[in-house]
Design a protein around this motif. Sequence first.
Motif, mmCIF file in Angstrom:
data_model
loop_
_atom_site.group_PDB
_atom_site.id
_atom_site.type_symbol
_atom_site.label_atom_id
_atom_site.label_comp_id
_atom_site.label_asym_id
_atom_site.label_seq_id
_atom_site.Cartn_x
_atom_site.Cartn_y
_atom_site.Cartn_z
ATOM 1 N N LEU A 92 27.487 24.159 -12.408
ATOM 2 C CA LEU A 92 27.180 23.385 -11.192
ATOM 3 C C LEU A 92 27.621 23.831 -9.791
ATOM 4 N N GLN A 143 21.559 28.235 -10.295
ATOM 5 C CA GLN A 143 22.215 27.295 -9.425
ATOM 6 C C GLN A 143 21.383 26.948 -7.796
ATOM 7 N N VAL A 182 21.748 22.952 -7.774
ATOM 8 C CA VAL A 182 22.412 22.459 -6.967
ATOM 9 C C VAL A 182 21.643 21.424 -5.774
ATOM 10 N N TYR A 190 20.804 18.039 -7.756
ATOM 11 C CA TYR A 190 21.676 17.153 -8.105
ATOM 12 C C TYR A 190 22.261 16.371 -6.656
ATOM 13 N N LEU A 226 30.007 16.970 -5.690
ATOM 14 C CA LEU A 226 30.603 16.818 -7.012
ATOM 15 C C LEU A 226 31.807 16.054 -6.734
#
Length: 527
Positions: free
Chosen positions: A289, A310, A314, A317, A375
Amino acid sequence: MVHDLLESQKCKFVQTTPDCLINMNLFNYLGWHYCKVDVRNSFNSFWSVLGMFLITIYVFWMMQITIKNYFCPTLMVIADLLRMNESTAGVTVLAIANGSPDFFTAIASRVQTSKHSFLSCMSQAMFLHIFVAGLVILTKPFNMRANTYLRDFGFLFLNTVYMDYIHKRPKGISWLAALPSAFIFVGYVVVAIVDQHLLIARIQKMEQRQLNVAEALQLEELKPQKEMPLKRQEIDRPSIGHGSRNKRIFRQFWNTVAEFDKDRFHRGTFLVKLYLIVKQPIDMLLRILIPKVDMEAPQYGWSKLLFNIQVVLVPTYIAYIIVRGYSIAGLAVYMIALILMIPVATLIFFLTRTDTPPIFFRFTSGVGFMAAVFLIFCLTTEVNAMFFTMATILQVSQEFSLATAICWALSSNDLVANLSLAHQGWPRMAMTATFSAPVFASFVFLALPLVVNSFVNAPGNIFPTEGGFGETVCIFLEVGMGFSMLSVLTTNFKLRRACGFLLVSYYIFFVGVLILLEKGVIHAYGV
Protein backbone atom coordinates in the motif's frame (compact mmCIF):
# COMPACT_ATOMS: atom_id res chain seq x y z
CA MET A 1 -30.33 9.08 23.56
CA VAL A 2 -30.10 5.49 22.33
CA HIS A 3 -30.33 4.20 25.92
CA ASP A 4 -33.75 5.83 26.36
CA LEU A 5 -35.29 3.85 23.46
CA LEU A 6 -36.91 0.44 23.37
CA GLU A 7 -34.65 -2.44 22.33
CA SER A 8 -36.55 -2.82 19.05
CA GLN A 9 -35.90 0.86 18.13
CA LYS A 10 -32.17 1.04 18.86
CA CYS A 11 -30.97 -0.60 15.63
CA LYS A 12 -32.88 1.75 13.34
CA PHE A 13 -31.87 4.75 15.45
CA VAL A 14 -28.10 4.17 15.15
CA GLN A 15 -28.42 3.43 11.42
CA THR A 16 -30.35 6.61 10.59
CA THR A 17 -29.24 9.28 13.10
CA PRO A 18 -26.64 11.64 11.52
CA ASP A 19 -24.72 12.06 14.80
CA CYS A 20 -24.17 8.29 14.89
CA LEU A 21 -23.29 7.90 11.20
CA ILE A 22 -20.87 10.84 11.01
CA ASN A 23 -18.60 9.18 13.60
CA MET A 24 -18.36 5.92 11.64
CA ASN A 25 -16.00 5.36 8.73
CA LEU A 26 -15.35 2.04 6.94
CA PHE A 27 -17.41 -0.06 9.36
CA ASN A 28 -20.47 0.86 11.44
CA TYR A 29 -19.56 -0.40 14.92
CA LEU A 30 -22.70 1.08 16.49
CA GLY A 31 -24.79 -0.78 13.92
CA TRP A 32 -22.93 -4.00 14.70
CA HIS A 33 -23.50 -3.68 18.45
CA TYR A 34 -27.16 -2.66 18.42
CA CYS A 35 -28.27 -4.69 15.37
CA LYS A 36 -26.22 -7.91 15.56
CA VAL A 37 -25.69 -8.30 19.32
CA ASP A 38 -28.45 -9.09 21.80
CA VAL A 39 -27.78 -6.09 24.05
CA ARG A 40 -30.48 -7.16 26.52
CA ASN A 41 -27.88 -9.60 27.84
CA SER A 42 -25.07 -7.70 29.58
CA PHE A 43 -22.74 -10.66 28.99
CA ASN A 44 -23.11 -10.20 25.20
CA SER A 45 -22.49 -6.46 25.53
CA PHE A 46 -19.32 -7.17 27.49
CA TRP A 47 -17.91 -9.42 24.76
CA SER A 48 -18.89 -6.91 22.08
CA VAL A 49 -17.00 -4.10 23.85
CA LEU A 50 -14.04 -6.40 24.56
CA GLY A 51 -13.90 -7.41 20.89
CA MET A 52 -13.84 -3.77 19.79
CA PHE A 53 -11.11 -3.04 22.33
CA LEU A 54 -8.95 -5.87 20.96
CA ILE A 55 -9.54 -4.69 17.38
CA THR A 56 -8.56 -1.17 18.49
CA ILE A 57 -5.26 -2.53 19.83
CA TYR A 58 -4.57 -4.37 16.54
CA VAL A 59 -5.41 -1.26 14.45
CA PHE A 60 -3.26 0.86 16.77
CA TRP A 61 -0.42 -1.66 16.29
CA MET A 62 -0.83 -1.40 12.52
CA MET A 63 -0.71 2.40 12.81
CA GLN A 64 2.48 2.18 14.89
CA ILE A 65 4.18 -0.01 12.26
CA THR A 66 3.04 2.35 9.48
CA ILE A 67 4.45 5.39 11.26
CA LYS A 68 7.71 3.77 12.36
CA ASN A 69 8.58 2.00 9.08
CA TYR A 70 7.06 4.33 6.47
CA PHE A 71 5.96 7.73 7.77
CA CYS A 72 9.09 8.63 9.74
CA PRO A 73 11.69 7.49 7.14
CA THR A 74 9.81 9.28 4.34
CA LEU A 75 9.50 12.37 6.53
CA MET A 76 13.29 12.35 6.92
CA VAL A 77 13.77 12.15 3.13
CA ILE A 78 11.38 15.06 2.47
CA ALA A 79 12.99 17.20 5.19
CA ASP A 80 16.39 16.36 3.69
CA LEU A 81 15.26 17.26 0.16
CA LEU A 82 13.97 20.62 1.44
CA ARG A 83 17.18 21.10 3.48
CA MET A 84 15.27 21.55 6.73
CA ASN A 85 16.64 21.10 10.22
CA GLU A 86 14.77 19.27 13.00
CA SER A 87 13.02 22.36 14.34
CA THR A 88 11.72 23.63 10.99
CA ALA A 89 10.63 20.14 9.94
CA GLY A 90 8.71 19.78 13.22
CA VAL A 91 6.85 23.07 12.69
CA THR A 92 6.07 22.53 9.00
CA VAL A 93 6.30 19.04 7.50
CA LEU A 94 5.44 16.98 10.61
CA ALA A 95 2.63 19.20 11.92
CA ILE A 96 1.01 19.66 8.50
CA ALA A 97 1.42 15.98 7.61
CA ASN A 98 -0.26 14.79 10.81
CA GLY A 99 -3.01 17.39 10.40
CA SER A 100 -3.52 17.37 6.62
CA PRO A 101 -6.28 14.70 6.62
CA ASP A 102 -8.16 16.80 9.19
CA PHE A 103 -7.63 19.84 6.97
CA PHE A 104 -9.10 18.06 3.94
CA THR A 105 -11.99 16.79 6.07
CA ALA A 106 -12.70 20.34 7.26
CA ILE A 107 -12.64 21.64 3.68
CA ALA A 108 -14.97 18.84 2.54
CA SER A 109 -17.42 19.78 5.32
CA ARG A 110 -17.33 23.44 4.14
CA VAL A 111 -15.35 24.52 7.22
CA GLN A 112 -18.24 24.15 9.63
CA THR A 113 -17.78 24.58 13.36
CA SER A 114 -19.51 22.74 16.20
CA LYS A 115 -20.36 23.59 19.79
CA HIS A 116 -17.52 21.34 20.97
CA SER A 117 -14.75 22.64 18.66
CA PHE A 118 -13.10 24.66 21.44
CA LEU A 119 -13.13 21.68 23.82
CA SER A 120 -11.67 19.36 21.15
CA CYS A 121 -8.81 21.73 20.28
CA MET A 122 -7.90 22.51 23.89
CA SER A 123 -8.02 18.80 24.80
CA GLN A 124 -5.71 17.96 21.91
CA ALA A 125 -3.30 20.72 22.92
CA MET A 126 -3.34 19.43 26.51
CA PHE A 127 -2.69 15.85 25.40
CA LEU A 128 0.08 16.69 22.92
CA HIS A 129 1.98 19.42 24.75
CA ILE A 130 1.71 17.95 28.25
CA PHE A 131 1.40 14.15 27.96
CA VAL A 132 3.11 13.40 24.62
CA ALA A 133 5.86 15.97 25.23
CA GLY A 134 6.47 14.36 28.62
CA LEU A 135 6.77 10.91 27.04
CA VAL A 136 9.16 12.26 24.37
CA ILE A 137 11.44 13.63 27.12
CA LEU A 138 11.23 10.35 29.06
CA THR A 139 12.10 8.42 25.88
CA LYS A 140 15.07 10.55 24.85
CA PRO A 141 16.34 13.36 27.13
CA PHE A 142 18.01 16.13 25.12
CA ASN A 143 19.18 19.74 25.10
CA MET A 144 17.13 22.35 23.24
CA ARG A 145 18.13 25.79 21.98
CA ALA A 146 16.58 28.42 24.25
CA ASN A 147 15.36 30.61 21.40
CA THR A 148 13.72 27.64 19.65
CA TYR A 149 11.84 26.57 22.79
CA LEU A 150 10.74 30.12 23.60
CA ARG A 151 9.56 30.63 20.01
CA ASP A 152 7.48 27.44 20.03
CA PHE A 153 6.12 28.07 23.51
CA GLY A 154 5.22 31.66 22.60
CA PHE A 155 3.13 30.72 19.57
CA LEU A 156 1.24 27.94 21.38
CA PHE A 157 0.58 30.18 24.39
CA LEU A 158 -0.52 33.06 22.13
CA ASN A 159 -2.88 30.73 20.26
CA THR A 160 -4.37 29.34 23.50
CA VAL A 161 -4.82 32.70 25.21
CA TYR A 162 -6.24 34.44 22.14
CA MET A 163 -8.78 31.68 21.48
CA ASP A 164 -9.77 31.78 25.15
CA TYR A 165 -10.12 35.58 25.00
CA ILE A 166 -12.34 35.80 21.90
CA HIS A 167 -14.63 32.99 23.13
CA LYS A 168 -15.20 34.91 26.36
CA ARG A 169 -16.19 38.18 24.64
CA PRO A 170 -19.71 39.04 25.92
CA LYS A 171 -20.59 40.77 22.63
CA GLY A 172 -19.58 37.79 20.51
CA ILE A 173 -16.88 37.44 17.86
CA SER A 174 -16.74 39.84 14.90
CA TRP A 175 -14.77 39.16 11.71
CA LEU A 176 -12.12 41.63 12.92
CA ALA A 177 -11.62 39.58 16.09
CA ALA A 178 -11.68 36.23 14.26
CA LEU A 179 -9.25 37.13 11.48
CA PRO A 180 -6.02 37.34 13.59
CA SER A 181 -6.57 33.77 14.83
CA ALA A 182 -6.02 32.43 11.30
CA PHE A 183 -2.63 34.14 11.02
CA ILE A 184 -1.09 32.65 14.17
CA PHE A 185 -0.10 29.36 12.52
CA VAL A 186 0.94 31.13 9.29
CA GLY A 187 3.16 33.45 11.34
CA TYR A 188 4.57 30.43 13.22
CA VAL A 189 5.66 28.76 9.96
CA VAL A 190 7.18 31.97 8.56
CA VAL A 191 9.16 32.64 11.75
CA ALA A 192 10.46 29.02 11.82
CA ILE A 193 11.70 29.25 8.21
CA VAL A 194 13.32 32.65 8.80
CA ASP A 195 14.90 31.28 11.98
CA GLN A 196 16.57 28.45 10.05
CA HIS A 197 17.90 30.84 7.37
CA LEU A 198 19.33 33.08 10.09
CA LEU A 199 20.99 30.04 11.67
CA ILE A 200 22.54 29.02 8.32
CA ALA A 201 23.77 32.59 7.75
CA ARG A 202 25.31 32.64 11.22
CA ILE A 203 27.13 29.34 10.61
CA GLN A 204 28.45 30.51 7.23
CA LYS A 205 29.68 33.78 8.74
CA MET A 206 31.50 31.91 11.52
CA GLU A 207 33.12 29.54 9.00
CA GLN A 208 34.61 32.47 7.06
CA ARG A 209 36.67 33.94 9.92
CA GLN A 210 39.21 32.90 12.51
CA LEU A 211 37.63 31.52 15.68
CA ASN A 212 38.85 31.16 19.22
CA VAL A 213 38.35 27.91 21.13
CA ALA A 214 34.94 28.88 22.57
CA GLU A 215 33.62 30.00 19.17
CA ALA A 216 34.93 26.82 17.50
CA LEU A 217 33.06 24.69 20.05
CA GLN A 218 29.93 26.74 19.48
CA LEU A 219 30.23 26.24 15.71
CA GLU A 220 30.52 22.47 16.12
CA GLU A 221 27.39 22.55 18.28
CA LEU A 222 25.45 24.59 15.68
CA LYS A 223 26.42 22.59 12.57
CA PRO A 224 24.21 19.53 13.31
CA GLN A 225 21.21 21.89 13.61
CA LYS A 226 21.73 23.15 10.05
CA GLU A 227 19.98 20.23 8.28
CA MET A 228 19.00 16.57 8.67
CA PRO A 229 22.14 14.35 8.69
CA LEU A 230 21.12 11.39 6.50
CA LYS A 231 23.42 8.76 5.00
CA ARG A 232 22.84 8.23 1.29
CA GLN A 233 23.69 5.14 -0.72
CA GLU A 234 25.54 5.99 -3.94
CA ILE A 235 24.29 4.20 -7.06
CA ASP A 236 26.88 3.53 -9.77
CA ARG A 237 24.65 3.82 -12.83
CA PRO A 238 27.29 3.32 -15.60
CA SER A 239 28.15 -0.16 -14.24
CA ILE A 240 24.57 -1.42 -14.53
CA GLY A 241 21.89 -1.30 -17.16
CA HIS A 242 22.86 -4.29 -19.35
CA GLY A 243 20.69 -7.32 -20.08
CA SER A 244 16.93 -7.74 -19.73
CA ARG A 245 14.89 -4.86 -18.28
CA ASN A 246 12.69 -7.32 -16.37
CA LYS A 247 15.31 -9.74 -15.05
CA ARG A 248 13.97 -11.60 -12.00
CA ILE A 249 11.07 -9.14 -11.74
CA PHE A 250 8.77 -11.52 -9.81
CA ARG A 251 11.56 -12.68 -7.48
CA GLN A 252 12.40 -9.02 -6.76
CA PHE A 253 8.71 -8.32 -6.05
CA TRP A 254 8.32 -11.29 -3.71
CA ASN A 255 11.59 -10.63 -1.85
CA THR A 256 10.49 -7.03 -1.22
CA VAL A 257 6.89 -7.75 -0.18
CA ALA A 258 7.51 -10.94 1.82
CA GLU A 259 10.70 -9.84 3.58
CA PHE A 260 10.95 -11.70 6.88
CA ASP A 261 13.49 -11.59 9.71
CA LYS A 262 14.44 -15.29 9.64
CA ASP A 263 17.45 -14.87 11.91
CA ARG A 264 15.38 -13.25 14.66
CA PHE A 265 12.68 -15.90 14.18
CA HIS A 266 15.13 -18.79 14.65
CA ARG A 267 16.84 -17.19 17.66
CA GLY A 268 13.68 -15.90 19.33
CA THR A 269 11.51 -17.39 22.04
CA PHE A 270 8.02 -18.73 21.37
CA LEU A 271 6.47 -15.30 22.08
CA VAL A 272 8.91 -13.58 19.68
CA LYS A 273 8.08 -16.12 16.95
CA LEU A 274 4.35 -15.63 17.54
CA TYR A 275 4.83 -11.84 17.40
CA LEU A 276 6.69 -12.06 14.07
CA ILE A 277 4.06 -14.38 12.56
CA VAL A 278 1.14 -12.15 13.59
CA LYS A 279 3.03 -9.04 12.41
CA GLN A 280 3.93 -10.44 8.97
CA PRO A 281 0.47 -9.93 7.32
CA ILE A 282 0.52 -6.27 8.44
CA ASP A 283 4.02 -5.79 7.03
CA MET A 284 3.11 -7.37 3.68
CA LEU A 285 -0.06 -5.30 3.34
CA LEU A 286 1.77 -2.06 4.16
CA ARG A 287 4.61 -2.80 1.71
CA ILE A 288 2.02 -3.06 -1.05
CA LEU A 289 0.00 0.00 0.00
CA ILE A 290 2.84 2.46 0.73
CA PRO A 291 5.73 3.27 -1.65
CA LYS A 292 8.96 3.61 0.30
CA VAL A 293 12.17 5.38 -0.71
CA ASP A 294 14.87 4.28 1.74
CA MET A 295 17.94 6.47 1.16
CA GLU A 296 20.07 4.19 3.35
CA ALA A 297 19.11 0.90 1.62
CA PRO A 298 20.79 -0.63 -1.47
CA GLN A 299 19.21 0.87 -4.63
CA TYR A 300 16.93 2.89 -2.29
CA GLY A 301 14.70 -0.22 -1.83
CA TRP A 302 13.63 -0.25 -5.51
CA SER A 303 11.25 -2.98 -6.82
CA LYS A 304 10.01 -2.41 -10.38
CA LEU A 305 6.79 -4.47 -10.33
CA LEU A 306 5.81 -3.29 -6.85
CA PHE A 307 6.33 0.36 -7.79
CA ASN A 308 4.14 0.01 -10.90
CA ILE A 309 1.36 -1.58 -8.83
CA GLN A 310 1.62 1.26 -6.32
CA VAL A 311 1.43 3.91 -9.06
CA VAL A 312 -2.10 2.64 -9.79
CA LEU A 313 -3.12 1.65 -6.28
CA VAL A 314 -2.08 4.67 -4.19
CA PRO A 315 -3.99 7.46 -6.05
CA THR A 316 -7.02 5.17 -6.19
CA TYR A 317 -7.32 4.53 -2.47
CA ILE A 318 -6.37 8.12 -1.55
CA ALA A 319 -9.22 9.32 -3.80
CA TYR A 320 -11.51 6.74 -2.14
CA ILE A 321 -10.61 8.01 1.35
CA ILE A 322 -10.99 11.72 0.49
CA VAL A 323 -13.97 11.82 -1.90
CA ARG A 324 -15.78 8.54 -1.30
CA GLY A 325 -19.35 8.96 -2.53
CA TYR A 326 -18.56 11.66 -5.10
CA SER A 327 -18.85 10.99 -8.84
CA ILE A 328 -18.25 12.77 -12.16
CA ALA A 329 -20.57 11.95 -15.07
CA GLY A 330 -21.91 8.99 -13.11
CA LEU A 331 -18.42 7.51 -12.52
CA ALA A 332 -16.93 7.39 -9.03
CA VAL A 333 -13.93 9.72 -8.59
CA TYR A 334 -11.69 6.91 -7.32
CA MET A 335 -12.50 4.88 -10.46
CA ILE A 336 -11.48 7.88 -12.60
CA ALA A 337 -8.17 7.96 -10.69
CA LEU A 338 -7.71 4.25 -11.38
CA ILE A 339 -8.36 4.67 -15.12
CA LEU A 340 -6.01 7.66 -15.40
CA MET A 341 -3.10 5.97 -13.62
CA ILE A 342 -3.07 2.74 -15.64
CA PRO A 343 -1.43 4.38 -18.74
CA VAL A 344 1.11 6.11 -16.44
CA ALA A 345 2.04 2.79 -14.82
CA THR A 346 2.33 1.14 -18.25
CA LEU A 347 4.71 3.87 -19.46
CA ILE A 348 6.87 3.56 -16.32
CA PHE A 349 6.99 -0.23 -16.75
CA PHE A 350 8.47 0.00 -20.26
CA LEU A 351 10.97 2.75 -19.34
CA THR A 352 12.47 1.27 -16.13
CA ARG A 353 14.67 -1.68 -15.18
CA THR A 354 14.76 -4.10 -12.27
CA ASP A 355 18.50 -3.72 -11.63
CA THR A 356 18.56 0.05 -11.06
CA PRO A 357 16.08 2.61 -9.74
CA PRO A 358 15.11 5.38 -12.16
CA ILE A 359 16.48 8.85 -11.45
CA PHE A 360 13.01 10.12 -10.52
CA PHE A 361 12.45 7.35 -7.93
CA ARG A 362 14.10 9.32 -5.13
CA PHE A 363 11.71 12.22 -5.73
CA THR A 364 8.60 10.01 -5.48
CA SER A 365 8.96 9.99 -1.69
CA GLY A 366 6.14 12.56 -1.63
CA VAL A 367 3.75 9.91 -3.02
CA GLY A 368 4.74 7.49 -0.27
CA PHE A 369 4.39 10.27 2.27
CA MET A 370 0.82 11.05 1.14
CA ALA A 371 -0.01 7.34 1.09
CA ALA A 372 1.24 6.93 4.67
CA VAL A 373 -0.56 10.08 5.83
CA PHE A 374 -3.94 9.02 4.46
CA LEU A 375 -3.59 5.41 5.55
CA ILE A 376 -2.79 6.65 9.07
CA PHE A 377 -5.82 8.95 8.83
CA CYS A 378 -7.99 5.98 7.82
CA LEU A 379 -6.71 3.91 10.75
CA THR A 380 -7.16 6.86 13.14
CA THR A 381 -10.79 7.32 12.10
CA GLU A 382 -11.41 3.61 12.76
CA VAL A 383 -9.89 3.94 16.24
CA ASN A 384 -12.05 7.04 16.79
CA ALA A 385 -15.18 5.18 15.63
CA MET A 386 -14.52 2.32 18.05
CA PHE A 387 -13.82 4.70 20.96
CA PHE A 388 -17.02 6.62 20.11
CA THR A 389 -18.99 3.36 20.08
CA MET A 390 -17.54 2.14 23.38
CA ALA A 391 -18.22 5.54 25.02
CA THR A 392 -21.83 5.40 23.79
CA ILE A 393 -22.33 1.86 25.09
CA LEU A 394 -20.82 2.74 28.48
CA GLN A 395 -23.07 5.86 28.70
CA VAL A 396 -20.23 8.38 29.03
CA SER A 397 -21.11 12.05 28.39
CA GLN A 398 -20.08 13.54 25.06
CA GLU A 399 -17.92 16.25 26.65
CA PHE A 400 -16.00 13.72 28.76
CA SER A 401 -15.52 11.48 25.70
CA LEU A 402 -14.20 14.40 23.63
CA ALA A 403 -11.76 15.43 26.35
CA THR A 404 -10.43 11.90 26.90
CA ALA A 405 -11.05 8.83 24.72
CA ILE A 406 -11.88 10.58 21.44
CA CYS A 407 -9.03 13.06 21.93
CA TRP A 408 -6.62 10.15 22.52
CA ALA A 409 -7.93 8.34 19.44
CA LEU A 410 -7.63 11.39 17.16
CA SER A 411 -4.15 12.21 18.50
CA SER A 412 -2.89 8.62 18.50
CA ASN A 413 -1.02 9.13 15.23
CA ASP A 414 0.81 12.15 16.72
CA LEU A 415 1.63 10.10 19.83
CA VAL A 416 3.12 7.20 17.86
CA ALA A 417 4.92 9.45 15.34
CA ASN A 418 6.54 11.63 17.99
CA LEU A 419 7.64 8.70 20.15
CA SER A 420 9.03 6.91 17.07
CA LEU A 421 10.99 10.01 16.08
CA ALA A 422 12.35 10.39 19.60
CA HIS A 423 13.33 6.72 19.73
CA GLN A 424 15.10 7.01 16.35
CA GLY A 425 17.17 9.99 17.56
CA TRP A 426 15.06 12.99 16.50
CA PRO A 427 13.65 14.25 19.85
CA ARG A 428 13.87 17.96 18.91
CA MET A 429 11.61 17.47 15.90
CA ALA A 430 9.16 15.47 18.04
CA MET A 431 9.21 18.11 20.77
CA THR A 432 8.63 20.94 18.29
CA ALA A 433 5.67 19.02 16.84
CA THR A 434 4.01 18.92 20.28
CA PHE A 435 3.84 22.73 20.00
CA SER A 436 3.03 23.11 16.30
CA ALA A 437 0.45 20.30 15.91
CA PRO A 438 -2.03 21.86 18.42
CA VAL A 439 -1.60 25.25 16.73
CA PHE A 440 -2.32 23.69 13.32
CA ALA A 441 -5.33 21.78 14.69
CA SER A 442 -6.67 25.02 16.16
CA PHE A 443 -6.08 26.70 12.78
CA VAL A 444 -8.15 24.01 11.00
CA PHE A 445 -10.99 23.40 13.47
CA LEU A 446 -11.30 26.76 15.24
CA ALA A 447 -9.68 29.63 13.34
CA LEU A 448 -10.88 28.85 9.82
CA PRO A 449 -14.51 28.10 10.86
CA LEU A 450 -14.59 31.25 13.01
CA VAL A 451 -13.30 33.40 10.13
CA VAL A 452 -15.73 31.88 7.59
CA ASN A 453 -18.77 32.07 9.89
CA SER A 454 -17.96 35.60 11.08
CA PHE A 455 -17.70 36.84 7.47
CA VAL A 456 -20.96 35.10 6.57
CA ASN A 457 -22.72 36.76 9.55
CA ALA A 458 -21.09 40.19 9.08
CA PRO A 459 -21.82 42.87 10.17
CA GLY A 460 -23.33 40.78 12.99
CA ASN A 461 -21.31 38.74 15.46
CA ILE A 462 -21.19 35.00 16.18
CA PHE A 463 -21.50 33.52 19.69
CA PRO A 464 -19.57 30.22 20.07
CA THR A 465 -19.16 28.96 23.64
CA GLU A 466 -16.41 27.20 25.53
CA GLY A 467 -18.67 25.05 27.70
CA GLY A 468 -17.89 23.93 31.24
CA PHE A 469 -15.45 21.23 30.20
CA GLY A 470 -13.87 23.51 27.57
CA GLU A 471 -13.05 26.27 30.07
CA THR A 472 -11.71 23.72 32.56
CA VAL A 473 -9.41 22.11 29.97
CA CYS A 474 -8.21 25.54 28.81
CA ILE A 475 -7.29 26.62 32.35
CA PHE A 476 -5.46 23.35 33.02
CA LEU A 477 -3.60 23.77 29.71
CA GLU A 478 -2.45 27.29 30.60
CA VAL A 479 -1.30 26.14 34.07
CA GLY A 480 0.39 23.10 32.50
CA MET A 481 2.28 25.32 30.07
CA GLY A 482 3.48 27.28 33.08
CA PHE A 483 4.83 24.04 34.60
CA SER A 484 6.46 23.23 31.26
CA MET A 485 8.22 26.59 31.08
CA LEU A 486 9.27 26.39 34.74
CA SER A 487 10.79 22.93 34.27
CA VAL A 488 12.99 23.96 31.31
CA LEU A 489 14.08 27.23 32.94
CA THR A 490 15.25 25.42 36.10
CA THR A 491 17.31 22.95 34.01
CA ASN A 492 18.73 25.59 31.62
CA PHE A 493 16.80 24.06 28.67
CA LYS A 494 18.24 20.60 29.32
CA LEU A 495 15.10 18.48 29.02
CA ARG A 496 15.76 15.74 31.54
CA ARG A 497 13.54 12.84 32.54
CA ALA A 498 12.45 14.78 35.63
CA CYS A 499 10.78 17.31 33.30
CA GLY A 500 9.00 14.53 31.44
CA PHE A 501 7.86 12.90 34.68
CA LEU A 502 6.42 16.24 35.87
CA LEU A 503 4.39 16.73 32.66
CA VAL A 504 3.06 13.15 32.54
CA SER A 505 2.10 13.27 36.24
CA TYR A 506 0.28 16.56 35.69
CA TYR A 507 -1.72 15.09 32.81
CA ILE A 508 -2.71 12.05 34.90
CA PHE A 509 -3.89 14.47 37.62
CA PHE A 510 -5.87 16.36 34.95
CA VAL A 511 -7.62 13.13 33.83
CA GLY A 512 -8.50 12.46 37.48
CA VAL A 513 -10.13 15.91 37.67
CA LEU A 514 -12.17 15.15 34.53
CA ILE A 515 -13.39 11.88 36.07
CA LEU A 516 -14.52 13.78 39.18
CA LEU A 517 -16.32 16.29 36.92
CA GLU A 518 -18.06 13.46 35.07
CA LYS A 519 -19.18 11.87 38.34
CA GLY A 520 -20.44 15.23 39.64
CA VAL A 521 -18.10 15.22 42.66
CA ILE A 522 -16.70 18.66 41.72
CA HIS A 523 -17.90 21.43 39.42
CA ALA A 524 -16.30 22.67 36.21
CA TYR A 525 -14.91 26.21 35.92
CA GLY A 526 -17.51 28.73 34.81
CA VAL A 527 -20.45 26.63 36.06
